[in-house]
Each structure stands twice: as C-alpha cells, then as structure tokens.
Write a protein that holds these residues in place. Structure first.
Motif, PDB file in Angstrom:
ATOM      1  N   VAL A 177       0.933  -1.240   0.003  1.00 54.80           N
ATOM      2  CA  VAL A 177      -0.055  -0.073  -0.101  1.00 54.80           C
ATOM      3  C   VAL A 177       0.906   1.149   0.100  1.00 54.80           C
ATOM      4  O   VAL A 177       1.971   1.503   0.924  1.00 54.80           O
ATOM      5  CB  VAL A 177      -0.957   0.144   1.291  1.00 54.80           C
ATOM      6  N   HIS A 178       0.534   2.116  -0.944  1.00 56.32           N
ATOM      7  CA  HIS A 178       1.279   3.246  -1.001  1.00 56.32           C
ATOM      8  C   HIS A 178       0.449   4.532  -1.051  1.00 56.32           C
ATOM      9  O   HIS A 178      -0.603   4.437  -1.761  1.00 56.32           O
ATOM     10  CB  HIS A 178       2.144   3.370  -2.159  1.00 56.32           C
ATOM     11  N   PHE A 183      -6.959  13.914  -0.705  1.00 53.50           N
ATOM     12  CA  PHE A 183      -7.287  12.355  -0.733  1.00 53.50           C
ATOM     13  C   PHE A 183      -8.373  12.424  -1.740  1.00 53.50           C
ATOM     14  O   PHE A 183      -9.582  12.577  -1.693  1.00 53.50           O
ATOM     15  CB  PHE A 183      -7.761  11.807   0.609  1.00 53.50           C
ATOM     16  N   PHE A 184      -7.919  11.492  -2.741  1.00 56.96           N
ATOM     17  CA  PHE A 184      -8.781  11.323  -4.062  1.00 56.96           C
ATOM     18  C   PHE A 184      -9.316   9.964  -4.230  1.00 56.96           C
ATOM     19  O   PHE A 184     -10.031   9.633  -5.173  1.00 56.96           O
ATOM     20  CB  PHE A 184      -8.080  11.852  -5.129  1.00 56.96           C
ATOM     21  N   GLY A 185      -9.178   9.172  -3.398  1.00 55.51           N
ATOM     22  CA  GLY A 185      -9.882   7.896  -3.411  1.00 55.51           C
ATOM     23  C   GLY A 185      -8.743   6.646  -3.493  1.00 55.51           C
ATOM     24  O   GLY A 185      -7.517   6.998  -2.989  1.00 55.51           O
ATOM     25  N   THR A 186      -9.062   5.621  -4.010  1.00 55.19           N
ATOM     26  CA  THR A 186      -8.224   4.424  -3.777  1.00 55.19           C
ATOM     27  C   THR A 186      -7.971   3.866  -5.281  1.00 55.19           C
ATOM     28  O   THR A 186      -8.943   4.085  -6.429  1.00 55.19           O
ATOM     29  CB  THR A 186      -8.489   3.399  -2.895  1.00 55.19           C
ATOM     30  N   LEU A 187      -7.164   3.176  -5.686  1.00 58.80           N
ATOM     31  CA  LEU A 187      -6.757   2.312  -6.805  1.00 58.80           C
ATOM     32  C   LEU A 187      -6.370   0.695  -6.128  1.00 58.80           C
ATOM     33  O   LEU A 187      -5.457   0.898  -5.497  1.00 58.80           O
ATOM     34  CB  LEU A 187      -5.661   2.974  -7.697  1.00 58.80           C
ATOM     35  N   MET A 188      -6.811  -0.224  -6.847  1.00 57.75           N
ATOM     36  CA  MET A 188      -6.771  -1.424  -6.493  1.00 57.75           C
ATOM     37  C   MET A 188      -5.832  -2.108  -7.979  1.00 57.75           C
ATOM     38  O   MET A 188      -6.442  -2.066  -8.827  1.00 57.75           O
ATOM     39  CB  MET A 188      -7.775  -2.337  -6.309  1.00 57.75           C
ATOM     40  N   LEU A 189      -4.687  -2.449  -7.917  1.00 55.03           N
ATOM     41  CA  LEU A 189      -3.953  -2.566  -9.063  1.00 55.03           C
ATOM     42  C   LEU A 189      -3.276  -4.281  -8.896  1.00 55.03           C
ATOM     43  O   LEU A 189      -3.174  -4.499  -7.715  1.00 55.03           O
ATOM     44  CB  LEU A 189      -2.782  -1.654  -9.388  1.00 55.03           C
ATOM     45  N   VAL A 190      -3.351  -4.631  -9.913  1.00 56.56           N
ATOM     46  CA  VAL A 190      -2.257  -6.192  -9.827  1.00 56.56           C
ATOM     47  C   VAL A 190      -1.233  -5.936 -10.916  1.00 56.56           C
ATOM     48  O   VAL A 190      -1.097  -5.413 -11.879  1.00 56.56           O
ATOM     49  CB  VAL A 190      -3.324  -7.273 -10.714  1.00 56.56           C
ATOM     50  N   ASN A 191      -0.032  -6.175 -10.019  1.00 55.12           N
ATOM     51  CA  ASN A 191       1.337  -6.031 -10.753  1.00 55.12           C
ATOM     52  C   ASN A 191       2.136  -7.522 -10.395  1.00 55.12           C
ATOM     53  O   ASN A 191       2.331  -7.393  -9.336  1.00 55.12           O
ATOM     54  CB  ASN A 191       2.006  -4.928 -10.055  1.00 55.12           C
ATOM     55  N   GLU A 228      -2.751   3.721  -3.221  1.00 56.66           N
ATOM     56  CA  GLU A 228      -2.566   2.554  -4.052  1.00 56.66           C
ATOM     57  C   GLU A 228      -2.241   1.525  -3.390  1.00 56.66           C
ATOM     58  O   GLU A 228      -1.417   1.308  -2.691  1.00 56.66           O
ATOM     59  CB  GLU A 228      -1.484   3.075  -5.117  1.00 56.66           C
ATOM     60  N   ASN A 229      -3.227   0.386  -3.847  1.00 51.80           N
ATOM     61  CA  ASN A 229      -3.024  -1.310  -3.436  1.00 51.80           C
ATOM     62  C   ASN A 229      -2.405  -1.787  -4.355  1.00 51.80           C
ATOM     63  O   ASN A 229      -3.303  -1.910  -5.335  1.00 51.80           O
ATOM     64  CB  ASN A 229      -4.378  -1.466  -2.760  1.00 51.80           C
ATOM     65  N   ILE A 230      -1.467  -2.355  -4.425  1.00 51.97           N
ATOM     66  CA  ILE A 230      -0.792  -3.207  -5.495  1.00 51.97           C
ATOM     67  C   ILE A 230      -0.773  -4.719  -4.653  1.00 51.97           C
ATOM     68  O   ILE A 230      -0.146  -4.975  -3.830  1.00 51.97           O
ATOM     69  CB  ILE A 230       0.500  -2.927  -5.691  1.00 51.97           C
ATOM     70  N   ILE A 231      -1.576  -5.636  -5.450  1.00 49.03           N
ATOM     71  CA  ILE A 231      -1.407  -6.899  -5.131  1.00 49.03           C
ATOM     72  C   ILE A 231      -0.678  -7.551  -6.219  1.00 49.03           C
ATOM     73  O   ILE A 231      -0.541  -7.269  -7.505  1.00 49.03           O
ATOM     74  CB  ILE A 231      -2.894  -7.468  -5.234  1.00 49.03           C
ATOM     75  N   ASP A 232       0.074  -8.752  -5.997  1.00 50.78           N
ATOM     76  CA  ASP A 232       0.769  -9.354  -6.642  1.00 50.78           C
ATOM     77  C   ASP A 232       0.458 -10.599  -7.777  1.00 50.78           C
ATOM     78  O   ASP A 232       0.973 -11.075  -8.766  1.00 50.78           O
ATOM     79  CB  ASP A 232       2.088 -10.128  -6.127  1.00 50.78           C
TER      80      ASP A 232
END
Length: 451
Positions: free
Chosen positions: A10-11, A62-70, A207-211
């Motif tokens: 999380v960043h 604060f503009f919200g969240t992103l959930m991303l797969v990287n 930014e939530n980054i999931i692998d």
C-alpha cells in the motif's frame, strides 16, 4: 512474500507519481465500461479540483483508492481492478489540459503533459480501456488536437456508439470547464497551468498493489462479504470473463476481443431479461440457478461456488450459454403468457399467483422441471403443486423460509439425480415433508388469514 516482494503493498501517491513512472495501466477487456455521469461525478470532480486549488492551502487532497495487480513477471504493467473510473477521468482531465496548451502554442507544457499520457520509454498509452472503450479513447480523445477543434469533432460525431457516450461527455464537460475558467481574464493561461500542477502534485491516491490476479479477486470477495463494494454478480462476471481471457492466450488479440464481446453480449442479454422480471436481480437469479442445477448455497457463497464449479474456458462458455437459456425460462415463469404455455389459461393463472405470493422460492423446482419433463401436463402439474405448497406452507401457515428452501433443494436434487423421477414422486416428497401443514392447521389459519 512472492518473488522478493510483498503480496500486497500500500502506497500513498500523488497523481504525478502514478502518471509519470514508466508503467502503463490496463483495464481488463471484460471490465465494465466507463460509467461516470457528467452531471454528477464529472462535474463534482471538477468542482473539487477548483475548490482545492482556489483554497490556496496546497495540502494533499485524498482522491480515493486504486486497486492494481502487478506481477513479478510484468513489472511495468498494472491491471486495474478497482478505481478505473477515477483514473480514466484523471487522464481525460490531463488530455483536456494538454489540448488547451496545444491551442495556446505552449509546446513545453504540451510535451510535459504528453509524458503523463504516454510512457516515456516504451511509448505505450498510459491507460488502455476495456474492449468497448479502448479504440474510442485512443483514437478520439487521446490523439492531440487543439481543444476547440477536439470539442467540435466530439460533439458532432454521428457515429459514436452508446457505450462511448459517457467518455465523450466527460471530455466535453472537462474541456468546457477549462475554457470557461477565468476566460475573461488576462492570466487565464497562467491560472490553468497552476491548476494543472495542483492536480498532479496534491491530488493523492491510496494505491493498493497486489501481486496476483486471483488473490485480488479473493480480496474483493472478502470486501464484499463485509457488505462493501461489489455484488456477488459482479464478482461472478469478473471471474467468468477473466477465465475466458486467461484461456485464450493462444489466440490473437482480435480473436480474444471477439470472444470477450461475444461473452459480454450473452451477459448483457441476461441482464436485459432480468430487467423485465424485477425484483429478481443477477445475484438472486444466479443463486436460483445453483439451487436448481448444482446445489443450495448461502447468499454469500454464490461467487465462491461458481468459481469452483466453472474454472476453465470451456466450462465458462457452456455455463454462459446455459444461463442465457435458463433466464429465458425464468422469464416464462415470472411473466407468463398464453403463447409460451400452449394457450393454457390455467397454468398462466397459477404462475401469476405464484409470482404474487412466492418470493421466488419455488422457481428452482420449476426451472429444473422445465428441462426434465417434456409433456405440458407434467409441467402444469408441477406448477400447480408448487403453487399450492407455497400457499399452504408459507402464505397461510408461515413456515420458515429457510426450511422451505431445504425442501426445494431436496426436490431439485431428486430431479437432477433420479432418472425415473416423475411429478407424482415430487408430489410425494412435498407431502412427506416433516413440516407440511396438515388440513386441520391449514383450515384454522386460513380462517384468520389477512390478505
């Protein structure tokens, strides 16, 4: 840990951090279209930017969240699981600013903004949308044009498809807001430049980054089970389409897109039919389907069950086609007409009564029975018996709904598993139900029934 990285990281990042690294973002081909309404979300987005800029606080917003797969294998590719509307609108704002400065002849700012829209080294579009919005975004919006020229071409586009109209409207609204901001003042260009910098520097995303893609869906499932965000049907659709996508790697990009469009056409037809038989929605229908043809599951386990049952491209293809057939059968049950039922007014009357009384509880029996029995009179008897059972047990004698569901599940199991099943056998299962109200109870409660 996975490949030396955290499974989830999380960043907190400013928009310029998200848009200036040498990475690109993809909305999966099967995800929903751009859907922000201009008169609600887009104008609110602009008003927030205007308010924050004019406050002169220069603080993080604060503009919200992103959930991303990287994944470890593709470090520069981020798949957007959640937040696509926010990121797409942000990119369109940048495009509108870029087009404004292009009209002003400010090549330095144009070049700088292009670096947020196109990756610096690979020269890929920063964002690729789904199968329906992708080409329109790339060719109609992202292509550099002077702002007034772009506005004119987008407004007067007779060939625009319905699925792209919200994209078009969002750009038009943002471009018009930019042109209108301090339009009669000599410092308009300077103010818009500062506003653009404010957005990039101070608008902040978690930014939530999931692998792993499947891990991302499991997180979504957990979020959903806590009463947030996605419905079971959204999770199901994502799983089905992702399975088709993953199972089509040997195909060309165009062939894969064609498969996704074909699957989406089926899904949209299912939604269209369900719209005609409200209040039954996608999640309710999927649970009915499972009860009729697989097994009874709790409401929160619909996605989990479908994911376990249908996990290959071939299974998903068959499942989608069966869904389409069976939702059409459900339509015949919920909105019966004489043409569907051999001009038999009696069966239509019973089905109309069941719809008014039954809360959908008996439909799994009828859905499975419509495929098991070929004779009209057998299906008619099943409809009559099911309606009478519900009226007697639930409407009049107030039997527990979950107990009735268990009986429905038992009957559906018999229809699926007993090759010699008959309507008479099903009727016997109903009468043998431990909670079946005897005549004396029914008579007493019927006399005091308030309709």
């Amino acid at each position: 840990m996975h490949g030396g990285r955290d499974e989830i990281s999380v960043h907190v990042r400013a928009m310029e951090d998200i848009l200036k690294r040498d990475s690109y973002y993809e909305i999966p081909l099967y995800q929903r279209n751009y859907d922000w309404d201009f008169d609600d979300h887009v104008i609110e987005f602009w008003n927030d930017l205007k308010k924050e800029y004019e406050s002169n606080l220069r603080e993080k917003y604060f503009f919200g969240t992103l959930m991303l797969v990287n994944t470890y294998e593709e470090k520069d590719r981020f798949i957007i699981i959640d937040g696509q509307q926010r990121l797409t609108t942000s990119l369109m704002l940048i495009v509108a600013f870029r087009d404004y400065f292009l009209e002003q002849g400010d090549t330095i700012k144009v070049d700088s903004l292009n670096k947020t829209l196109i990756t610096e080294y690979t020269k890929l579009p920063r964002l690729t949308l789904n199968v329906y919005n992708k080409d329109y975004f790339l060719k109609k919006i992202l292509e550099p044009k002077k702002i007034n020229e772009n506005l004119l071409s987008l407004k007067d586009d007779p060939s625009i498809k319905t699925k792209n109209k919200k994209l078009q409207k969002a750009y038009v609204v943002l471009a018009e807001k930019i042109l209108d901001y301090k339009k009669n003042e000599t410092n308009q260009k300077e103010e818009l430049s500062k506003m653009k910098e404010h957005f990039l520097r101070y608008f902040t995303i978690v930014e939530n980054i999931i692998d792993d893609l499947q891990r991302a869906y499991r997180i979504f499932e957990n979020i959903n089970n806590k009463g947030l965000h996605l419905a079971q049907s959204d999770l199901v659709k994502n799983h089905l389409f992702e399975t088709i996508d993953a199972g089509s790697k040997a195909l060309s990009a165009q062939e894969k897109e064609d498969l996704i469009i074909e699957a989406d056409d089926i899904w949209q037809n299912i939604i269209r039919i369900l719209e005609m038989i409200k209040p039954i929605d996608e999640s309710t229908f999927l649970r009915m389907y499972l009860t009729a043809f697989v097994k009874l599951v709790p409401k929160d386990d619909v996605f989990k069950t479908i994911k376990a049952e249908y996990d290959t491209k071939e299974q998903v293809d068959n499942f989608l086609r069966r869904l389409e057939i069976r939702v059409s059968n459900l339509h015949k049950l919920v909105k019966p007409n004489l043409d569907d039922w051999n001009k038999d007014q009696e069966i239509v009357d019973y089905l109309q009564s069941l719809r008014k009384l039954g809360q959908g509880a008996m439909y799994p029996i009828l859905l499975s029975g419509m495929e098991k029995f070929t004779e009209h009179n057998d299906i008619k008897k099943l409809v009559i018996n099911s309606t009478k059972l519900f009226f007697r047990a639930k409407t009049v004698c107030s039997r527990n709904f979950s107990d009735l569901e268990k009986l429905v599940d038992e009957i559906c199991k018999s229809i699926r598993g007993d090759k010699e099943i008959t309507v008479q056998k099903i009727q016997r299962i109903m009468y043998d139900w431990k909670q079946y109200p005897v005549d004396d109870e029914f008579k007493v409660k019927f006399k005091s029934l308030e309709l």
